[in-house]
Each structure stands twice: as structure tokens, then as C-alpha cells.
Design a protein around this motif. Structure first.
Motif, PDB file in Angstrom:
ATOM      1  N   THR A  31       0.810  -1.215   0.000  1.00  0.00           N
ATOM      2  CA  THR A  31       0.000   0.000   0.000  1.00  0.00           C
ATOM      3  C   THR A  31       0.844   1.267   0.000  1.00  0.00           C
ATOM      4  N   SER A  32       2.128   1.119   0.261  1.00  0.00           N
ATOM      5  CA  SER A  32       3.092   2.204   0.239  1.00  0.00           C
ATOM      6  C   SER A  32       4.419   1.573  -0.174  1.00  0.00           C
ATOM      7  N   ASP A  33       5.462   2.354  -0.285  1.00  0.00           N
ATOM      8  CA  ASP A  33       6.782   1.780  -0.575  1.00  0.00           C
ATOM      9  C   ASP A  33       7.176   0.844   0.558  1.00  0.00           C
ATOM     10  N   LEU A  34       7.570  -0.376   0.225  1.00  0.00           N
ATOM     11  CA  LEU A  34       7.928  -1.345   1.264  1.00  0.00           C
ATOM     12  C   LEU A  34       9.005  -0.822   2.211  1.00  0.00           C
ATOM     13  N   PRO A  35      10.074  -0.186   1.735  1.00  0.00           N
ATOM     14  CA  PRO A  35      11.054   0.334   2.699  1.00  0.00           C
ATOM     15  C   PRO A  35      10.447   1.318   3.706  1.00  0.00           C
ATOM     16  N   LYS A  36       9.480   2.118   3.269  1.00  0.00           N
ATOM     17  CA  LYS A  36       8.810   3.049   4.190  1.00  0.00           C
ATOM     18  C   LYS A  36       7.969   2.302   5.214  1.00  0.00           C
ATOM     19  N   GLY A  89       2.529 -14.498   5.417  1.00  0.00           N
ATOM     20  CA  GLY A  89       2.660 -13.179   4.821  1.00  0.00           C
ATOM     21  C   GLY A  89       3.576 -13.200   3.613  1.00  0.00           C
ATOM     22  N   CYS A  90       3.933 -12.023   3.151  1.00  0.00           N
ATOM     23  CA  CYS A  90       4.806 -11.871   1.986  1.00  0.00           C
ATOM     24  C   CYS A  90       6.209 -11.481   2.451  1.00  0.00           C
ATOM     25  N   LEU A  91       7.200 -11.965   1.725  1.00  0.00           N
ATOM     26  CA  LEU A  91       8.593 -11.691   2.084  1.00  0.00           C
ATOM     27  C   LEU A  91       8.873 -10.193   2.096  1.00  0.00           C
ATOM     28  N   THR A  92       9.451  -9.743   3.186  1.00  0.00           N
ATOM     29  CA  THR A  92       9.859  -8.347   3.271  1.00  0.00           C
ATOM     30  C   THR A  92      11.332  -8.196   2.901  1.00  0.00           C
ATOM     31  N   THR A 103      12.733  -6.748  -0.473  1.00  0.00           N
ATOM     32  CA  THR A 103      12.246  -7.369  -1.700  1.00  0.00           C
ATOM     33  C   THR A 103      11.653  -6.393  -2.716  1.00  0.00           C
ATOM     34  N   SER A 104      11.219  -5.223  -2.275  1.00  0.00           N
ATOM     35  CA  SER A 104      10.621  -4.251  -3.189  1.00  0.00           C
ATOM     36  C   SER A 104      11.160  -2.865  -2.857  1.00  0.00           C
ATOM     37  N   PHE A 105      11.565  -2.123  -3.877  1.00  0.00           N
ATOM     38  CA  PHE A 105      12.098  -0.785  -3.592  1.00  0.00           C
ATOM     39  C   PHE A 105      11.011   0.278  -3.596  1.00  0.00           C
ATOM     40  N   ASP A 106       9.802  -0.127  -3.992  1.00  0.00           N
ATOM     41  CA  ASP A 106       8.659   0.783  -3.926  1.00  0.00           C
ATOM     42  C   ASP A 106       7.434  -0.042  -3.558  1.00  0.00           C
ATOM     43  N   SER A 107       6.295   0.247  -4.132  1.00  0.00           N
ATOM     44  CA  SER A 107       5.086  -0.485  -3.747  1.00  0.00           C
ATOM     45  C   SER A 107       4.875  -1.774  -4.530  1.00  0.00           C
ATOM     46  N   GLY A 108       5.678  -2.041  -5.573  1.00  0.00           N
ATOM     47  CA  GLY A 108       5.428  -3.252  -6.339  1.00  0.00           C
ATOM     48  C   GLY A 108       6.540  -3.749  -7.239  1.00  0.00           C
ATOM     49  N   HIS A 109       7.651  -3.052  -7.324  1.00  0.00           N
ATOM     50  CA  HIS A 109       8.744  -3.489  -8.189  1.00  0.00           C
ATOM     51  C   HIS A 109       9.817  -4.198  -7.378  1.00  0.00           C
ATOM     52  N   LEU A 110      10.213  -5.364  -7.873  1.00  0.00           N
ATOM     53  CA  LEU A 110      11.216  -6.157  -7.165  1.00  0.00           C
ATOM     54  C   LEU A 110      12.585  -5.498  -7.207  1.00  0.00           C
ATOM     55  N   THR A 111      13.316  -5.656  -6.126  1.00  0.00           N
ATOM     56  CA  THR A 111      14.710  -5.220  -6.079  1.00  0.00           C
ATOM     57  C   THR A 111      15.564  -6.252  -6.813  1.00  0.00           C
ATOM     58  N   PRO A 112      16.817  -5.939  -7.102  1.00  0.00           N
ATOM     59  CA  PRO A 112      17.677  -6.930  -7.759  1.00  0.00           C
ATOM     60  C   PRO A 112      17.781  -8.252  -7.002  1.00  0.00           C
ATOM     61  N   ILE A 113      17.891  -8.223  -5.680  1.00  0.00           N
ATOM     62  CA  ILE A 113      18.007  -9.472  -4.927  1.00  0.00           C
ATOM     63  C   ILE A 113      16.720 -10.295  -5.027  1.00  0.00           C
ATOM     64  N   ALA A 114      15.577  -9.628  -5.046  1.00  0.00           N
ATOM     65  CA  ALA A 114      14.306 -10.342  -5.178  1.00  0.00           C
ATOM     66  C   ALA A 114      14.112 -10.860  -6.607  1.00  0.00           C
ATOM     67  N   SER A 115      14.573 -10.110  -7.588  1.00  0.00           N
ATOM     68  CA  SER A 115      14.509 -10.562  -8.977  1.00  0.00           C
ATOM     69  C   SER A 115      15.374 -11.797  -9.182  1.00  0.00           C
ATOM     70  N   ASP A 116      16.551 -11.790  -8.588  1.00  0.00           N
ATOM     71  CA  ASP A 116      17.442 -12.950  -8.654  1.00  0.00           C
ATOM     72  C   ASP A 116      16.788 -14.167  -7.985  1.00  0.00           C
ATOM     73  N   TYR A 117      16.166 -13.951  -6.853  1.00  0.00           N
ATOM     74  CA  TYR A 117      15.445 -15.004  -6.130  1.00  0.00           C
ATOM     75  C   TYR A 117      14.341 -15.601  -7.014  1.00  0.00           C
ATOM     76  N   LEU A 118      13.568 -14.750  -7.661  1.00  0.00           N
ATOM     77  CA  LEU A 118      12.516 -15.195  -8.566  1.00  0.00           C
ATOM     78  C   LEU A 118      13.094 -16.008  -9.721  1.00  0.00           C
ATOM     79  N   ALA A 119      14.145 -15.510 -10.316  1.00  0.00           N
ATOM     80  CA  ALA A 119      14.750 -16.215 -11.447  1.00  0.00           C
ATOM     81  C   ALA A 119      15.257 -17.592 -11.042  1.00  0.00           C
TER      82      ALA A 119
END
Length: 135
Positions: A31-36, A89-92, A103-119
Motif C-alpha cells: 500500500t506504500s513503498d515497502l522500505p517506508k 505473509g509476503c517476504l519483506t 524485496t521491493s524498492f517501492d510499492s510493487g517493483h522487485l529489487t535486484p536481490i528479489a529478482s534474482d530469487y525469482l529467477a
């Protein structure tokens, strides 16, 4: 992310001779940027997983999408939310550091580490295999 769009995309790709189509579902949205959210609400005791701040509408839409998708020999739906979220819950964050592993640098886009995890966890095997596997 909707079935109608997936059908149109699949038809067009097949007309070009594409024989394997992998549709990627939505990532968890906040609902907001995950880091926030982490900083303002759970910094002192950040859980690996939480539903605090998760956008429930995206989870519901993803469930509808997953249930509506008709997997075939040439088309597959990859449920990204199922990788990142479970009953707890969802991975923070990933790894041991909540700052570098978020895992997310904003409200819905994966960070590089989360993208690597997904791949590594989902996509690589699907992309390089000759057959589409049922998830």
C-alpha cells in the motif's frame, strides 16, 4: 495482468512461431513503498514475512487470474505471489540483512536481490526446459 490480454498476446506470439509462452503474474504489491512500511512500522523487529501493508486487492486479482488461466502444452502461468507469499505473509527481505535484502524498492517493483530469487526459484528451469511443467 488479465486473461483477455494473455489470450491476445499468445495468439500473436504463436502467429510468429513462438512455441513456448510463459506468462508472469503480478508481484506482491504494498500500500506504500515497502522500505517506508518497514522503517515506519516494523523496523525494530522486522519479520521476514508480513501481511502488514500488503495490497489485498492484488492478491485477490492474482487468485482470479491463476484460477482462470488455462495452462496448455505451450502456455504457462507463473504465480510470483505464491513464491513470495504464504500463510505467514509476503517476504519483506531475503537473506540476513533487512536493508540489503528488501524485496521491493517501492510499492510493487522487485529489487535486484528479489529478482534474482525469482529467477533462480522459478524462471530459469521454465525458460531452459524443453517442456512446460505444471506448477
Amino acid at each position: 495482468h488479465n486473461i483477455q490480454s494473455f489470450k491476445l498476446i499468445a495468439e500473436k506470439l504463436k502467429s510468429f512461431g513462438v512455441s513456448k509462452i510463459i506468462f508472469i503474474g503480478p508481484t506482491p504489491h504494498w500500500t506504500s513503498d515497502l522500505p517506508k512500511i518497514i522503517l515506519r512500522k516494523i523496523w525494530s523487529n522486522t519479520p521476514k514475512r508480513t501481511y502488514l501493508g500488503i495490497n489485498q486487492n492484488v492478491l485477490a486479482d492474482n487468485l482470479i487470474l491463476q484460477n482462470s488461466f488455462k495452462q496448455t502444452d505451450t502456455e504457462i502461468f507463473v504465480n510470483v505471489i505464491d513464491l513470495f507469499c504464504n500463510q505467514d505473509g509476503c517476504l519483506t527481505y531475503i537473506g540476513d540483512d533487512k536493508k540489503t535484502g528488501v524485496t521491493s524498492f517501492d510499492s510493487g517493483h522487485l529489487t535486484p536481490i528479489a529478482s534474482d530469487y525469482l529467477a533462480r526459484k522459478l524462471l530459469v528451469d521454465l525458460i531452459i526446459s524443453n517442456n512446460i511443467k505444471t506448477q
